[in-house]
Design a protein around this motif. Structure first.
Motif, short mmCIF file in Angstrom:
data_model
loop_
_atom_site.label_atom_id
_atom_site.label_comp_id
_atom_site.label_asym_id
_atom_site.label_seq_id
_atom_site.Cartn_x
_atom_site.Cartn_y
_atom_site.Cartn_z
N PHE A 134 0.81 -1.21 0.00
CA PHE A 134 0.00 0.00 0.00
C PHE A 134 0.84 1.27 0.00
O PHE A 134 0.33 2.37 0.19
CB PHE A 134 -1.02 0.02 1.15
CG PHE A 134 -0.46 -0.22 2.52
CD1 PHE A 134 0.39 0.69 3.12
CD2 PHE A 134 -0.80 -1.36 3.22
CE1 PHE A 134 0.88 0.48 4.38
CE2 PHE A 134 -0.31 -1.58 4.49
CZ PHE A 134 0.53 -0.66 5.08
N ASP A 135 2.15 1.13 -0.20
CA ASP A 135 2.99 2.30 -0.45
C ASP A 135 2.85 2.80 -1.89
O ASP A 135 3.30 3.91 -2.21
CB ASP A 135 4.46 1.96 -0.20
CG ASP A 135 4.82 2.02 1.26
OD1 ASP A 135 3.98 2.49 2.06
OD2 ASP A 135 5.92 1.59 1.62
N PHE A 136 2.25 1.98 -2.76
CA PHE A 136 2.26 2.29 -4.19
C PHE A 136 0.83 2.35 -4.75
O PHE A 136 -0.14 1.95 -4.11
CB PHE A 136 3.10 1.26 -4.94
CG PHE A 136 4.50 1.14 -4.44
CD1 PHE A 136 5.44 2.12 -4.70
CD2 PHE A 136 4.89 0.05 -3.67
CE1 PHE A 136 6.74 2.03 -4.22
CE2 PHE A 136 6.17 -0.06 -3.18
CZ PHE A 136 7.10 0.94 -3.46
N GLY A 137 0.75 2.83 -5.99
CA GLY A 137 -0.53 3.13 -6.61
C GLY A 137 -1.50 1.98 -6.80
O GLY A 137 -2.71 2.16 -6.61
N PRO A 138 -1.05 0.78 -7.23
CA PRO A 138 -2.03 -0.29 -7.50
C PRO A 138 -2.95 -0.60 -6.33
O PRO A 138 -4.17 -0.70 -6.50
CB PRO A 138 -1.12 -1.47 -7.86
CG PRO A 138 0.09 -0.85 -8.45
CD PRO A 138 0.31 0.40 -7.67
N ASP A 194 -5.93 -7.98 -0.40
CA ASP A 194 -5.70 -8.19 1.04
C ASP A 194 -5.15 -6.91 1.69
O ASP A 194 -5.66 -6.45 2.72
CB ASP A 194 -4.72 -9.35 1.23
CG ASP A 194 -4.57 -9.74 2.69
OD1 ASP A 194 -5.40 -9.32 3.52
OD2 ASP A 194 -3.62 -10.47 3.01
N ASN A 195 -4.14 -6.32 1.09
CA ASN A 195 -3.55 -5.13 1.70
C ASN A 195 -4.48 -3.92 1.59
O ASN A 195 -4.45 -3.04 2.47
CB ASN A 195 -2.19 -4.83 1.08
CG ASN A 195 -1.06 -5.46 1.86
OD1 ASN A 195 -1.24 -5.92 2.98
ND2 ASN A 195 0.13 -5.49 1.27
N ALA A 196 -5.30 -3.85 0.54
CA ALA A 196 -6.27 -2.76 0.45
C ALA A 196 -7.29 -2.87 1.59
O ALA A 196 -7.64 -1.86 2.23
CB ALA A 196 -6.98 -2.80 -0.90
N LYS A 197 -7.75 -4.08 1.85
CA LYS A 197 -8.71 -4.29 2.94
C LYS A 197 -8.09 -3.93 4.28
O LYS A 197 -8.70 -3.23 5.11
CB LYS A 197 -9.16 -5.75 2.95
CG LYS A 197 -10.05 -6.12 4.13
CD LYS A 197 -9.91 -7.57 4.51
CE LYS A 197 -8.53 -7.86 5.09
NZ LYS A 197 -8.40 -9.24 5.57
#
Length: 912
Positions: free
Chosen positions: A455-459, A724-727
């Protein structure tokens, strides 16, 4: 203690042993008469008699005396890797001492943490014991099958060859299972100590810290990493020595044929460990998410969630034991593939390796030995001064804590590899470049994976932003991220394959895979660290520890999610190179039998095999996804049943606890039941293709399986990781300001945002739930599909050639591909006679079309019958579903209505 052990380990390998002295080694590696030495191995040198051949007189030897060489080439090749494996085991002993010195939960006043950890360990152990009991029967049965197949198809030394292949298979399977067991047992011990390190010793005024938790978790993961490389290198080196002792140093082709059985055993266990572990963990995870988070509105690791212990058990059996078995197979498979190709490629006129088979084989064993030493040193560079701020951290800063250890190991390995390749083995800078390209490709794929899953990056940020408009857009965006993430790794692998092939041929590709995996000890440690950190966070929440502890464990968990994703990317890249190397070994093995095999995509059998091979990853993934769906359905029903039976479980901080054992049993039974069909598909596909349709079909099958499998594995793993990391970013407060504006009803009277009750968070949970089986079941298992089909083809190459000279039962009846006319032939069509199709070759293996039809139909009926029986056994009984009330699926409303209900003293279900 650390320094003394490190110095001893480095000295043991760096010290130049007697067989590397310049007065000994030039004969084996630099002698111009190397092709003649075997013929004179038993003759005495003219300069001295047999009794006078000592170190002093060797330098004066004319280098044509067998008595002046080392005792045996096999010992020259195998001794350094066996010594390096011993270093790995010594380092593991040091890690155990290090881990044992860290305090337990009870020692810092958190006895509850130890109790919960023991539940997780008990569940994981129960699963592996049950799984290995099934696999023991499978291994024995397949070993007997291999014995009889080779006994019936070999012309000479049939009994010895059959026994060698079978025992190699059993040895590889046993060591692969042992690596998984070893890593899982220490991981389930380290999770509690990681939590204790993050909490600190309050009684004595010792605060918890991120660096303390990182040291415990990484030390625990390092046991897994060094167990894999130690057992793998010791096992394959010992097997090589034993096989050379049986067949002699001259018959290296036969030695490699039997050694392939070792890789076959490792691959078989890896497949079932990956599939079963993935189904186990995702059945619990999906069930816990759907009912716990979305419907009941409780936290992921809330002790009231009946699936919470099964979920934490799954992290160990899937991401520790499964990943360990997977990379164990890649590790030994790369060594076997490189050694096998070295034997044949050294016989080619004008090749880079011409006349240097011993050196090329030795290099395949030397590089992993250097990698173990480099990884041992790199371990001590891992630390961090960052503070634990939960998920409000910059992952790049935390990643550097682990990456600097990997980069140091890579730098040391590069220097050691140059010495091994150029100075010791004398194979030149081209082969050294192949090794470095493989190492760089692995690191590049890891960084690309980090970009698409952190989550450091755009995607990942683009996915969490889609939560505003609901779960559908979250799913769509995640799928797009996963698909586009295939581009960079594919380009990296393509460049690596083309460049290494140009520099070193098929051996160059194989040795690049060895280079990529040589520092696996520390690479796998960073991957195995993830599940330990995840369990530590779960234990902190289950034990109701304070926010300051959860912030530290959440920081470790955030890092663990990214390292798990990068580990999967690394595993996929290595699987591609190893699968391609084994594919080359298969074609080489066929050519050794006298056949002239080339991969011609215009041949109808080859192209048909290519289509089927490209389809297999989809079929395999469909089976594993449906298996997770079935198991998760059973889990959801059970969780709802427990909530229906005891509504107190929905009351925050209520003392009642669910029946954890029931959910553990559901995951165990479902995973073991559902692992059979996908495993059978992968194992029988190349055998059926080779026996029925011939070797041309197998070459297409392998090419299609590797090409399609890489794309699907990358897409599945990165899609799930990004979801997963977005959640988790949203769940830990990353969008609280936005949620407070658009959903004010989730803000309490104190102004605190209950983000996990928001629709934005639930949309992200939906995406994560879809991605769970993609990233932890189907995607990782595709790595083994690519490698297992290739190693099976290598092992059964002789059998394929025994059926109509490689044409298969049906292959000879398929019309040959028409010749494509050139422009000149089209102009002279009236005067140029087109050649007729080659006549079919039918050997004694087939009586005629009737026999072919009977065998094919009989096999199809048998396979379909077994599949139908498996599906019948997997179907849950109707009474199970009907006995559960599904009339009120939304438990959130029900929970809201009973939050103020006083405790009525309902019977408490038995806890695990």
């Amino acid at each position: 203690m650390q320094i003394s052990l490190l110095i001893a380990a480095v000295a043991a390998v760096a010290a130049e042993p007697p067989w590397y002295q310049k007065t000994w080694y030039p004969y084996l590696f630099d002698c111009s008469d190397s092709a003649d030495w075997r013929d004179q191995y038993d003759s005495a040198c003219s300069a001295h008699s047999a009794n006078e051949c000592d170190v002093e007189t060797r330098s004066a030897c004319p280098q044509t005396c067998g008595l002046c060489t080392p005792s045996s080439p096999k010992m020259v090749i195998a001794t350094p890797p066996i010594m390096a494996a011993a270093v790995a085991f010594l380092f593991i002993a040091y890690l155990y001492v290090r881990i044992d010195a860290f305090p337990t939960g009870a020692e810092v006043g958190l006895a509850r943490v130890d109790e919960l950890s023991l539940k997780i360990k008990s569940g994981a152990r129960q699963f592996l014991e049950t799984e290995y009991a099934y696999l023991a029967v499978f291994v024995v049965g397949l070993a007997l099958t291999l014995f009889f197949l080779f006994y019936l198809t070999e012309d000479e030394n049939a009994y010895t060859i059959a026994l060698s292949v079978s025992l190699s298979f059993v040895t590889g399977a046993t060591l692969s299972a042992s690596a998984g067991w070893w890593g899982m047992m220490v991981a389930t011990d380290g999770n509690a100590k990681t939590t204790a390190a993050c909490a600190g010793d309050r009684a004595n005024g010792v605060p918890g810290s991120l660096n303390a938790g990182l040291n415990v978790a990484f030390s625990t993961g390092a046991v897994m990493g060094f167990a894999v490389v130690g057992l793998g290198l010791a096992g394959v080196s010992t097997a090589y020595v034993v096989l050379c002792s049986i067949y002699g140093d001259d018959d290296q082709a036969l030695v490699m044929q039997c050694l392939a059985g070792f890789g076959f055993g490792a691959s078989s266990i890896a497949l079932f460990a990956r599939v079963a572990g993935g189904i186990y963990t995702k059945a619990a995870d999906v069930g816990a998410d759907l009912v716990g988070k979305v419907e009941a509105g409780i936290d992921e690791d809330d002790p009231h969630n009946p699936a919470v212990i099964a979920d934490n058990v799954g992290d160990n059996v899937g991401d520790v034991a499964g990943m360990g078995a997977d990379l164990f197979e890649s590790y030994v498979g790369s060594i076997i593939a490189a050694a096998s190709l070295a034997v044949t490629q050294a016989q080619k006129e004008g090749d880079t390796l011409q006349g240097k088979s011993t050196q090329a084989i030795a290099l395949a064993f030397l590089l992993p030995a250097v990698g173990i030493v480099a990884s041992t040193i790199g371990f001590f560079a891992v630390n961090t001064s960052a503070q634990g701020k939960g998920w409000d951290v910059h992952l790049g800063t935390l990643m550097w804590a682990l990456e600097k250890g990997m980069y140091l190991a890579a730098a040391l390995f590069t220097a050691g590899a140059y010495v091994c390749v150029v100075q010791i083995c004398g194979l030149g800078t081209n082969i050294f470049a192949c090794v470095i390209i493989g190492l760089a490709a692995g690191m590049a794929i890891g960084k690309v994976t980090e970009y698409f899953t952190s989550f450091d990056f755009g995607p990942v940020m683009s996915i969490k932003d889609r939560g505003m408009t609901g779960p559908a857009t979250v799913v769509i965006q995640g799928l797009g991220v996963g698909m586009i993430s295939c581009v960079p790794p594919t380009l990296v692998l393509s460049v690596a394959i083309v460049s290494t092939s140009a520099l070193g041929g098929a051996y160059g590709v194989a040795i690049s895979a060895v280079g990529m995996l040589s520092t696996l000890g520390i690479t796998l440690a960073t991957d195995a660290y993830g599940p330990v950190a995840d369990n530590a966070g779960g234990l902190a929440e289950l034990s109701h520890l304070g926010k300051e502890v959860r912030d530290i464990t959440d920081s470790l968990d955030a890092l663990g999610n990214t390292t798990a994703a990068t580990g999967k990317g690394f595993a996929i890249g290595s699987a591609c190179l190893v699968g391609l190397a084994l594919f080359g070994a298969f074609v080489t093995r066929l050519n050794d039998t006298g056949a002239k095999v080339t991969v011609d995509l215009l041949d109808p059998l080859t192209f048909a095999g290519l289509l089927v091979g490209s389809m297999l990853p989809y079929w395999f993934s469909a089976m594993t996804m449906k298996s997770v769906g079935k198991a998760a359905n059973e889990m959801v029903i059970e969780i709802k049943r427990q909530f229906d039976a005891n509504p107190n479980l929905l009351i925050p901080n209520h003392p009642d606890r669910p029946d954890y054992d029931r959910c553990i049993k559901i995951s165990t039974d479902a995973s073991l039941r559902e692992m059979i069909a996908p495993g059978a598909l992968v194992m029988f596909a190349p055998i059926v293709a080779g026996v029925v349709f011939g070797t041309k079909s197998v070459t297409g099958l392998l090419a299609g399986g590797i090409a399609s499998g890489v794309q699907m594995a990358v897409s599945a793993s990165n899609t799930g990781g990004a979801w997963d990391n977005a959640k988790k970013y949203i769940g830990k407060g990353g969008l609280n300001d936005l949620i407070a504006r658009v959903e004010p009803d989730v803000v309490n009277e104190l102004g605190d945002v209950k983000q996990k009750k928001s629709q934005i968070y639930k949309a992200a949970v939906t995406g994560d739930t879809v991605g769970d089986p993609l990233k932890d079941t189907s995607g990782p298992a595709l790595n083994i599909l690519m490698k297992l089909m290739a190693i099976i083809s290598v092992v059964f190459a002789e059998l394929f050639m025994a059926v109509n000279q490689g044409g298969g039962l049906i292959g000879p009846y398929v019309a040959a591909a028409p010749k494509v006319a050139t422009a000149a032939e089209l102009l002279l069509m009236n005067t140029v006679a087109m050649p007729a199709a080659a006549p079919a070759v039918v050997g004694s293996a087939v009586a005629g079309p009737t026999t072919i039809f009977a065998v094919f139909v009989g096999g199809a009926l048998l396979g379909m019958g077994a599949l139908a029986a498996g599906q019948r056994a997997a179907k849950p009984s109707a009474s199970t579903i009907k006995s559960v009330s599904l009339t009120e699926p939304l438990l959130v409303a029900r929970a809201a209505g009973i939050e103020s209900t006083p405790f009525q003293g309902a019977a408490r279900p038995a806890a695990c």
